[in-house]
Design a protein around this motif. Sequence first.
Motif, PDB file in Angstrom:
ATOM      1  N   GLU A  90       0.876  -1.027   0.124  1.00  0.00           N
ATOM      2  CA  GLU A  90      -0.026  -0.163  -0.079  1.00  0.00           C
ATOM      3  C   GLU A  90       0.678   1.244   0.056  1.00  0.00           C
ATOM      4  N   ALA A  91       1.883   1.288   0.896  1.00  0.00           N
ATOM      5  CA  ALA A  91       2.798   2.589   0.927  1.00  0.00           C
ATOM      6  C   ALA A  91       3.273   2.785  -0.348  1.00  0.00           C
ATOM      7  N   ALA A  92       4.064   1.449  -1.099  1.00  0.00           N
ATOM      8  CA  ALA A  92       4.576   1.700  -2.504  1.00  0.00           C
ATOM      9  C   ALA A  92       3.500   2.081  -3.581  1.00  0.00           C
ATOM     10  N   ALA A  93       2.324   1.654  -3.326  1.00  0.00           N
ATOM     11  CA  ALA A  93       1.119   2.089  -4.355  1.00  0.00           C
ATOM     12  C   ALA A  93       1.063   3.750  -4.058  1.00  0.00           C
ATOM     13  N   SER A  94       0.834   4.158  -2.844  1.00  0.00           N
ATOM     14  CA  SER A  94       0.647   5.491  -2.716  1.00  0.00           C
ATOM     15  C   SER A  94       1.872   6.432  -3.042  1.00  0.00           C
ATOM     16  N   LEU A  95       3.021   5.738  -3.186  1.00  0.00           N
ATOM     17  CA  LEU A  95       3.981   6.484  -4.027  1.00  0.00           C
ATOM     18  C   LEU A  95       4.212   6.400  -5.530  1.00  0.00           C
ATOM     19  N   ARG A  96       3.038   5.867  -6.181  1.00  0.00           N
ATOM     20  CA  ARG A  96       2.999   5.694  -7.665  1.00  0.00           C
ATOM     21  C   ARG A  96       3.564   4.479  -8.159  1.00  0.00           C
ATOM     22  N   ALA A  97       3.875   3.518  -7.194  1.00  0.00           N
ATOM     23  CA  ALA A  97       4.546   2.312  -7.963  1.00  0.00           C
ATOM     24  C   ALA A  97       3.394   1.243  -8.274  1.00  0.00           C
ATOM     25  N   SER A  98       3.443   0.836  -9.390  1.00  0.00           N
ATOM     26  CA  SER A  98       2.593  -0.254  -9.930  1.00  0.00           C
ATOM     27  C   SER A  98       2.841  -1.317  -9.045  1.00  0.00           C
ATOM     28  N   PRO A  99       1.737  -2.278  -8.930  1.00  0.00           N
ATOM     29  CA  PRO A  99       1.828  -3.516  -8.312  1.00  0.00           C
ATOM     30  C   PRO A  99       3.406  -4.327  -8.545  1.00  0.00           C
TER      31      PRO A  99
END
Lengths: 364, 223
Positions: free
Chosen positions: B120-129
């Motif tokens: 989730e943290a990575a997604a909130s930083l614009r990282a795709s799955p």
Amino acid sequence: MSADLLRLTIELALGDFSLFVDEEISAVGVTAVFGPSGSGKSTLLRAIAGFQALKAGRISLGRETWHDQERGVFVPAHTRPVGFLFQDARLFSHLDVAGNLAFAERRSRGAAVNFETGELIDIFDLAVLLNRRVDTLSGGERQRVALVRTLLTRPKLLLLDEPLSALDRARKAEILPYLDRAQAHFSLPTLYVSHDIDEVAHIADQVLVLVDGKVTMRGAAFDVFEHLDLAMSDSDPDAGVLVEGRIADHDERLQVTRVDIGGDALTIPRAAHLQEGTLVRLRIRTRDVALATVRPHAISIRNVLAGTLMELHPAGGLGQVDARVRLRGMEVSARLTQAAVEELALTPGMEVFALIKSVRLAVS
Amino acid sequence: MPDLSPVWLSVALAAITTILLLILGTPLAWWLSQTRSRIRPLVEAVTALPLVLPPTVLGFYLLILFSPASSFGGFWLEVTGETLTFSFTGLVLASVIYSLPFMVQPLTSAFAANGRSFMEAAASLRASPLDAFFRVAVPLSARGFVTAMVLTFTHTLGEFGVVLMVGGNIPGQTRVVSIAIYEHVETLQYADAHVLSAGLLIFAFVVLAAVYTVNRRSSVHVG
């Protein structure tokens, strides 16, 4: 430029808990989402970020629709222009501080808003931390790094999920000024989730009160705080009014500071760090106010102000009554018992004296 | 000095098995760590079966499956022109199944510890799955990967029952070090048996001691 509207129509269920929100929020300034634990505040924020499935509903900012259950629109979390600050920071321990910042910066190049890493590092005093491993940071430092990492996603909307609740009082006081700086420099529309009334009083322009998954009150911070006792499901010990005033002077000998609120003078414990003329917010809790029908003398309470009784209405607890009193420059609420109301024969329109036992400074 | 070719055969088998299991086990472990599916316990049980079954049971069924008379074994023979029984390829397939839990379990616990919240943290930083998986979940689980790979390698090195059932004892093909030791003992060549056994014992101890030292502060458990 008029602000974008954040339109939320959200219906979702998590086990026994359900959340219903149907609000339009003007995306400007800080909107606090306030309420007791388990009221659905964080769930609401997670739905806006795209971390939470909806049963039905629609989420949009301006002309961008992020979620529309009916039409099958779902913009994945990583492509929504929101910045999310987690309660537990969630820094990546395999990267150092600089690496964590670079992770966000690299993935948001070309965003409409542009913050430079160097600028943010200066504003948030991060230069000395850049080469540190994240597991050597204090709780306050972690949250500061996480805040900058979130800002580096160059979001259109900032979502802060209880960013201070994992910190002790001293650490909170360390971080709050940085949150203020973030507002001052970037004026990003922000949703700020908190169950801490002091934080909300400090930071919020607008307040949305959420109780048991429903919005019970919404409006400008001052209006909401005046009626917070009505918005909370149980009689909340923190209900009270929020007022704004200016520091009038400091008395060094008696160790007090006087605050002027539209003609009413309140005495508070000395707050030497605030200069004369500084605008401050004060909270006066309903349970800290008593009423008298004649001006009491020989009394230890320092703040005794004359005013007019406006109205009486039943409070949360049985046999309890809240009284609204208009003073010269503000209104306060007082929590009384039914017995006291009858013995003093209190009726609206009467001249009364408000005895204010304690006043809390909402600015650190 | 005994013939050392069984040692190199064992090392080749263990290395190939570890690489294949890394490719197959990583997605399976990720799925197990993230899913809320109702069939998860069943998949977990199947994954753990090689831990509890006697190698002879596993070897017996694999032998039947690999036999050219079975549909799978027959298909394999038709496509590759090679039988799976008593061949190196058959040993690799058997080892992949036999060592599966040693790859999947440490990875699953590592992913479970570093999974959803950091994704989730990575997604909130614009990282795709996919980006988030390789740049966040995998590096945060580095210790789990080391543990899983070392355990898979050493466990494959030490397997005996399944090899004997499926592979037999063909020099250069299926005669791995554990089989060679067995044969030396059977033919009373104790000196050769000692050299290979002591070598395996010391190697296993050194590797495990190294892994547990590295992982002292992490909570990766196996079994």
